[in-house]
Design a protein around this motif. Structure first.
Motif, PDB file in Angstrom:
ATOM      1  N   GLU A 146       7.801  -2.473  78.865  1.00 41.63           N
ATOM      2  CA  GLU A 146       8.809  -3.372  78.319  1.00 41.63           C
ATOM      3  C   GLU A 146       8.138  -4.649  77.831  1.00 41.63           C
ATOM      4  N   GLY A 147       8.590  -5.155  76.692  1.00 38.55           N
ATOM      5  CA  GLY A 147       8.068  -6.418  76.201  1.00 38.55           C
ATOM      6  C   GLY A 147       8.719  -7.590  76.916  1.00 38.55           C
ATOM      7  N   THR A 148       8.112  -8.755  76.776  1.00 41.33           N
ATOM      8  CA  THR A 148       8.692  -9.945  77.403  1.00 41.33           C
ATOM      9  C   THR A 148       9.895 -10.427  76.598  1.00 41.33           C
ATOM     10  N   GLU A 149      10.714 -11.229  77.226  1.00 43.09           N
ATOM     11  CA  GLU A 149      11.886 -11.801  76.557  1.00 43.09           C
ATOM     12  C   GLU A 149      11.466 -12.628  75.350  1.00 43.09           C
ATOM     13  N   ASP A 150      10.367 -13.369  75.498  1.00 44.86           N
ATOM     14  CA  ASP A 150       9.881 -14.203  74.394  1.00 44.86           C
ATOM     15  C   ASP A 150       9.351 -13.355  73.245  1.00 44.86           C
ATOM     16  N   TYR A 151       8.793 -12.195  73.560  1.00 45.38           N
ATOM     17  CA  TYR A 151       8.317 -11.289  72.520  1.00 45.38           C
ATOM     18  C   TYR A 151       9.475 -10.812  71.651  1.00 45.38           C
ATOM     19  N   TYR A 152      10.565 -10.401  72.272  1.00 48.63           N
ATOM     20  CA  TYR A 152      11.721  -9.930  71.514  1.00 48.63           C
ATOM     21  C   TYR A 152      12.364 -11.067  70.717  1.00 48.63           C
ATOM     22  N   ALA A 153      12.304 -12.283  71.259  1.00 47.46           N
ATOM     23  CA  ALA A 153      12.829 -13.435  70.523  1.00 47.46           C
ATOM     24  C   ALA A 153      11.994 -13.691  69.265  1.00 47.46           C
TER      25      ALA A 153
END
Length: 245
Positions: A146-153
């Motif tokens: 899973e990617g980080t929340e900041d990555y998806y942002a």
């Protein structure tokens, strides 16, 4: 007598000065005073040059060699910081990794353009620890990380400038991850909270070249022109003054 003592004292002082200067200028390189390079610039140089003449485990190919200047303009950022830069600054963001053959060809050219235009800072984002990962298993697409929340942002902010993330299996069947992907090297020019331009990859290769081949002088010049055009989208004066750090 006094004159003789004065002469002896003067000669002694001169001799001491000569010895001190000689000790400085002729001492071994590792004993000299440290030069004023940033830790991040030296870290980037070490990371990229450490793979020179080594073999890439994934495909057994030899990495292309690079030489990185100690006074390169790199400043490391993570996904959260990168997004803040893109929203708040006039800046160049380079997304890459030292193991990426295309990146290794792109970086020296990017730095040449930055130096010629007095660009003091290029932000550097390596996504290895923050991006998600997929694989095809038994004919199905599986997310293995899973990617980080900041990555998806960051993906959301850049979505209009990114390609779809499609995986292809050994039989040529394609699998859509339903995501966008930042393919490296990816260079972004941003100003006033808006992406003004991007450049992905380097240049088209000749028939006798692979991604591990060094670029020809003509290809370097072509890439240099592309980077200059990209810089022109945010630096209208042609160069960067002190306010562009």
């Amino acid at each position: 007598m006094k004159d003789k003592k004065l002469i002896i004292m003067s000669l002694s002082a001169i001799l001491i000065l000569i010895i001190a200067c000689s000790a400085y200028f002729f001492k071994k390189p590792e004993e000299k005073e440290p030069e004023n390079y940033s830790k991040e610039a030296l870290q980037f140089k070490e990371e990229y040059e450490s793979l020179n003449d080594t073999i890439r485990e994934s495909d057994g190919a030899k990495y292309n060699n690079v030489t990185i200047s100690k006074d390169n303009p790199i400043k490391y950022v993570n996904c959260k910081e990168a997004l803040e830069v893109l929203k708040d600054e006039t800046a160049i963001l380079y997304v890459g990794a030292n193991w990426c053959p295309w990146c290794r060809n792109a970086v020296p050219v990017l730095f040449d353009v930055a130096k010629e235009r007095n660009i003091k800072t290029i932000y550097y984002l390596n996504l290895d620890n923050e991006k998600d990962e997929f694989k095809i298993e038994n004919g199905k697409l599986v997310k293995t990380k899973e990617g980080t929340e900041d990555y998806y942002a960051l993906l959301e902010f850049l979505k209009d400038d990114l390609k779809d993330y499609i995986l292809t299996d050994s039989n040529g069947k394609k699998y859509d991850t339903k995501e966008k992907r930042i393919y490296m090297p990816f260079v972004i020019a941003a100003k006033n909270g808006k992406v003004e331009g991007t450049h992905n990859g380097t240049t088209s290769l000749n028939e006798d070249q692979t991604k591990y081949s060094s670029l020809t002088k003509e290809q370097e010049q072509e890439l240099k022109t592309k980077y200059n055009d990209l810089f022109n989208t945010i630096y209208t004066s042609g160069t960067c003054d002190e306010g562009c750090d």
